[in-house]
Design a protein around this motif. Sequence first.
Motif, PDB file in Angstrom:
ATOM      1  N   GLU A 126      34.134  48.938  51.612  1.00 50.24           N
ATOM      2  CA  GLU A 126      35.360  49.584  52.072  1.00 50.24           C
ATOM      3  C   GLU A 126      35.231  50.035  53.522  1.00 50.24           C
ATOM      4  N   ARG A 173      35.519  47.013  55.707  1.00 51.76           N
ATOM      5  CA  ARG A 173      36.914  46.579  55.773  1.00 51.76           C
ATOM      6  C   ARG A 173      37.724  47.479  56.705  1.00 51.76           C
ATOM      7  N   GLU A 174      37.476  48.788  56.662  1.00 52.70           N
ATOM      8  CA  GLU A 174      38.190  49.716  57.539  1.00 52.70           C
ATOM      9  C   GLU A 174      37.819  49.487  58.999  1.00 52.70           C
ATOM     10  N   ARG A 175      36.526  49.230  59.265  1.00 51.00           N
ATOM     11  CA  ARG A 175      36.112  48.968  60.651  1.00 51.00           C
ATOM     12  C   ARG A 175      36.764  47.697  61.184  1.00 51.00           C
ATOM     13  N   GLU A 176      36.798  46.665  60.358  1.00 56.74           N
ATOM     14  CA  GLU A 176      37.435  45.419  60.791  1.00 56.74           C
ATOM     15  C   GLU A 176      38.921  45.617  61.026  1.00 56.74           C
ATOM     16  N   GLN A 177      39.550  46.426  60.182  1.00 56.26           N
ATOM     17  CA  GLN A 177      40.975  46.687  60.347  1.00 56.26           C
ATOM     18  C   GLN A 177      41.245  47.473  61.626  1.00 56.26           C
ATOM     19  N   LYS A 178      40.401  48.478  61.912  1.00 56.15           N
ATOM     20  CA  LYS A 178      40.564  49.247  63.148  1.00 56.15           C
ATOM     21  C   LYS A 178      40.339  48.367  64.371  1.00 56.15           C
ATOM     22  N   LYS A 180      40.853  45.183  64.556  1.00 54.04           N
ATOM     23  CA  LYS A 180      42.015  44.313  64.674  1.00 54.04           C
ATOM     24  C   LYS A 180      43.194  45.062  65.280  1.00 54.04           C
ATOM     25  N   MET A 181      43.383  46.325  64.863  1.00 53.09           N
ATOM     26  CA  MET A 181      44.482  47.123  65.400  1.00 53.09           C
ATOM     27  C   MET A 181      44.293  47.388  66.888  1.00 53.09           C
ATOM     28  N   GLU A 220      45.199  44.275  68.739  1.00 54.60           N
ATOM     29  CA  GLU A 220      46.650  44.092  68.791  1.00 54.60           C
ATOM     30  C   GLU A 220      47.290  45.063  69.777  1.00 54.60           C
TER      31      GLU A 220
END
Length: 273
Positions: A143, A146-151, A153-154, A157
Amino acid sequence: MIVPLLHQWTKANALFKPPVINQCRTIELKLTKLWHKAVETSLGKGNLARKNEFLHTLDSLFDILTCKCSIQLCSESNCSHSGKRENNSHIDCGCPREKKIPVLELEFIKAQRTKAEGQGSMQMGSIDYSETKKQIVNAKKREQIREREQKKKMKSEEAIQREEELCQDVYHFFDSSSDEQEATSDDIGRLFVSFKKSSPINVNATKLSELVDLSLEVLEPPLTTSLTSQELRNLKETPMQVLKWPSHTQSVERCVKMVTEAAGHVYSHERRE
């Protein structure tokens, strides 16, 4: 009704949770359908074959797993690893990774799906606390990743969005400058945005006051270089509202970092196109 059922599955393995198992709404529908069959059977509705089929399913697992792929034991396929490893089963599963049955539980699920008369080769026992603790730790790590990858990516962007906004501002600047330069002769003054002219710097200066010779020419303040002549005249009636521009070293370093990130997205000829 669902809570004890989910607790029993979680007791077997901490990874038995959605999407490995069905969502609560799907489980409710399955239980309701099974209950209706039980009521019909108790009332003698339906033929004998249907009744026997229902009675046979009572001894099998109430399967709420998302994956329905067939599991085969090593002993059934004459596997050379039979009895030599912790998991003695195989599965040819094409389900998404997040819906796959935990490898450690393949043999248990196989036994539960094929048990007869309430008996199987494996039964659900007490909680394996060491294995459960290990699974919870691994789940938290996944988890966090996944959160690090999402951050990340954000942030990427956001950098792209800032770059696009900067490009739009530049395009708007040149478009407006071009339109104002094409103004008619009846317009008074210079309507297009002026460009700042830097004064020569005295590299041999020993004092801050000697860096620029203020007696040579009148220099325009940086705050007014982006204003048109009409906007400058309007300041006679409405005082200029000066924004709080960050000017300390930390703000400059932060801007340098943002520019570097934005430049990384347009580096090379391919990305510029």
